[in-house]
Scaffold this active site. Sequence first.
Site, mmCIF file in Angstrom:
data_model
loop_
_atom_site.group_PDB
_atom_site.id
_atom_site.type_symbol
_atom_site.label_atom_id
_atom_site.label_comp_id
_atom_site.label_asym_id
_atom_site.label_seq_id
_atom_site.Cartn_x
_atom_site.Cartn_y
_atom_site.Cartn_z
ATOM 1 N N CYS A 69 -13.020 29.818 32.649
ATOM 2 C CA CYS A 69 -14.183 29.238 31.958
ATOM 3 C C CYS A 69 -13.719 28.312 30.829
ATOM 4 O O CYS A 69 -12.823 28.656 30.057
ATOM 5 C CB CYS A 69 -15.077 30.345 31.402
ATOM 6 S SG CYS A 69 -16.571 29.696 30.610
ATOM 7 N N CYS A 76 -14.192 36.881 25.083
ATOM 8 C CA CYS A 76 -14.278 36.891 26.551
ATOM 9 C C CYS A 76 -12.942 36.752 27.277
ATOM 10 O O CYS A 76 -12.206 35.772 27.093
ATOM 11 C CB CYS A 76 -15.221 35.792 27.022
ATOM 12 S SG CYS A 76 -15.508 35.904 28.802
ATOM 13 N N CYS A 113 -27.074 42.117 40.220
ATOM 14 C CA CYS A 113 -26.908 41.118 39.157
ATOM 15 C C CYS A 113 -25.592 40.358 39.351
ATOM 16 O O CYS A 113 -24.525 40.966 39.432
ATOM 17 C CB CYS A 113 -26.929 41.820 37.807
ATOM 18 S SG CYS A 113 -26.717 40.691 36.428
ATOM 19 N N CYS A 144 -30.811 39.278 39.879
ATOM 20 C CA CYS A 144 -30.583 38.854 38.502
ATOM 21 C C CYS A 144 -29.336 37.977 38.489
ATOM 22 O O CYS A 144 -28.414 38.199 39.285
ATOM 23 C CB CYS A 144 -30.373 40.091 37.631
ATOM 24 S SG CYS A 144 -29.824 39.702 35.963
ATOM 25 N N CYS A 204 -33.412 38.651 30.224
ATOM 26 C CA CYS A 204 -32.509 39.726 29.797
ATOM 27 C C CYS A 204 -31.637 39.092 28.714
ATOM 28 O O CYS A 204 -30.868 38.175 28.994
ATOM 29 C CB CYS A 204 -31.678 40.185 30.996
ATOM 30 S SG CYS A 204 -30.377 41.357 30.586
HETATM 31 N N1 SAM Z 1 -20.805 32.658 31.382
HETATM 32 C C1 SAM Z 1 -22.113 33.152 31.220
HETATM 33 C C2 SAM Z 1 -22.528 33.273 29.779
HETATM 34 O O1 SAM Z 1 -21.656 33.374 28.933
HETATM 35 O O2 SAM Z 1 -23.731 33.305 29.537
HETATM 36 C C3 SAM Z 1 -22.368 34.494 31.916
HETATM 37 C C4 SAM Z 1 -21.254 35.534 31.939
HETATM 38 S S1 SAM Z 1 -20.810 36.205 30.343
HETATM 39 C C5 SAM Z 1 -19.336 37.094 30.763
HETATM 40 C C6 SAM Z 1 -22.059 37.439 30.088
HETATM 41 C C7 SAM Z 1 -22.002 38.241 28.813
HETATM 42 O O3 SAM Z 1 -20.945 39.190 28.875
HETATM 43 C C8 SAM Z 1 -21.712 37.535 27.507
HETATM 44 O O4 SAM Z 1 -22.836 36.871 26.980
HETATM 45 C C9 SAM Z 1 -21.304 38.668 26.605
HETATM 46 O O5 SAM Z 1 -22.424 39.221 25.960
HETATM 47 C C10 SAM Z 1 -20.727 39.693 27.588
HETATM 48 N N2 SAM Z 1 -19.288 39.906 27.354
HETATM 49 C C11 SAM Z 1 -18.275 39.098 27.731
HETATM 50 N N3 SAM Z 1 -17.085 39.594 27.355
HETATM 51 C C12 SAM Z 1 -17.340 40.748 26.701
HETATM 52 C C13 SAM Z 1 -16.516 41.729 26.054
HETATM 53 N N4 SAM Z 1 -15.195 41.597 25.994
HETATM 54 N N5 SAM Z 1 -17.111 42.783 25.492
HETATM 55 C C14 SAM Z 1 -18.469 42.921 25.554
HETATM 56 N N6 SAM Z 1 -19.291 42.038 26.143
HETATM 57 C C15 SAM Z 1 -18.742 40.962 26.710
HETATM 58 FE FE1 SF4 Z 2 -17.376 31.567 29.625
HETATM 59 FE FE2 SF4 Z 2 -16.952 34.097 28.970
HETATM 60 FE FE3 SF4 Z 2 -18.164 32.488 27.249
HETATM 61 FE FE4 SF4 Z 2 -19.459 33.224 29.530
HETATM 62 S S1 SF4 Z 2 -18.841 34.553 27.835
HETATM 63 S S2 SF4 Z 2 -19.340 31.165 28.627
HETATM 64 S S3 SF4 Z 2 -17.700 33.374 30.924
HETATM 65 S S4 SF4 Z 2 -16.040 32.284 27.979
#
Ligand code: SAM
Ligand code: SF4
Length: 349
Positions: A69, A76, A113, A144, A204
């Site tokens: 990403c 993340c 989802c 979802c 959500c």
């Molecule tokens: N890329 C899209 C976005 O960011 O909206 C969708 C996927 S993203 C991985 C979805 C959600 O996962 C993020 O908004 C965040 O709240 C959660 N998330 C990601 N990494 C995480 C972590 N290490 N611990 C807890 N929640 C996490």
């Molecule tokens: Fe990309 Fe992770 Fe951020 Fe979603 S949460 S936009 S997957 S870096």
Amino acid sequence: MHLPLPKNRPVEAGPGVTEDHAWTLETIEALFDEPFMALLARAHEIHMARHDPHAVQLSTLLSVKTGGCPEDCAYCPQAQRYHTGVEAQKLLELGEVVASARAAKAAGATRFCMGAAWRGPKDRDIPKVAAMIREIKALGMEACATLGLLGEGQAEALKAAGLDYYNHNIDTAPDYYGEIIHTREFKDRLNTLDQIRQAGLKTCCGGIVGMGETRRQRAGLLHALTCLPQAPQSVPINQLVPVPGTPLADARPLDPFEFIRTIAVARIVLPDSVVRLSAGRQQMSDEMQAWCFFAGAGSIFVGDRLLTTPNPAEDHDLALLKRLDLHPMDRPPTEGGTLQETTLTRVHS
Ligand code: SAM
Ligand code: SF4
Ligand code: DTB
């Protein structure tokens, strides 16, 4: 002590924020400051009044596009710029997604989802995701998706394919957002949340705690959720999963009771939403999770993986629910009390 239900007033207006709200930042912060037992009692009272406190929704997750990403979200593991060991994978083929959805259905899931590690989908991705949604719907499941920021017409296209929910988190308080993410702004998230609502999709939307934010900023996250024009039907509260290689790998763990307080305050200020005890359960004791259910959590993700990080084994979760005399919700809750979400129909006696 019970704080009165306050008169509506937002802290700031902006895209996606209206003038008509029930809570101020100060009154939400005051809830956090209430004695722990009094706070939990109040949250549970609201949970009992508006929801079935013995039922827990079980949701399933599949990462349909993993890693690589371009965004820089400090939490993340899927951000390309951090070296986390997550192997980038392009969008799964339709057949792989359908096989996974069938397996989830066979295990009793009614909602599926899909998560994608995108800043947002490209227009050329939409027909592919739409095909996945149609197949999921053809299986009779709720669909979802969480795909990032949406461009013009994309929410409508997903809705037309049959999508029920879109997950799009605001993640943290508006005044902490810039510390965590630099590749987009808080208002970008609000804009996509507007598009989701306008397309008629259910929302959500929640966030992550344990990222070094202050208690006031935890209150700020929940306040921002109450400031949306419509309360999200589902509110995931994630505890940071600290992943080596990310900037937050060494974040100081949050006191478990502070996490439980956050669930309780979410329950109180968003009384009709389903509060989801989301990421981070692998790091929580069974006892801590029990407190979270008491405080108002009504939904969890099941399966031994979230998107890229571990989640408790499903057998362990089902056994925990049983030990707590809780049961998986076998059909979506009704509107008014709340909304429809993923459920597993598995009955365990
Ligand atoms: N890329 C899209 C976005 O960011 O909206 C969708 C996927 S993203 C991985 C979805 C959600 O996962 C993020 O908004 C965040 O709240 C959660 N998330 C990601 N990494 C995480 C972590 N290490 N611990 C807890 N929640 C996490
Ligand atoms: Fe990309 Fe992770 Fe951020 Fe979603 S949460 S936009 S997957 S870096
Ligand atoms: C949400 O709020 N939490 C889920 C879901 N929405 C998509 C994702 C949690 C991801 C945790 C980190 C990972 O497994 O990569």
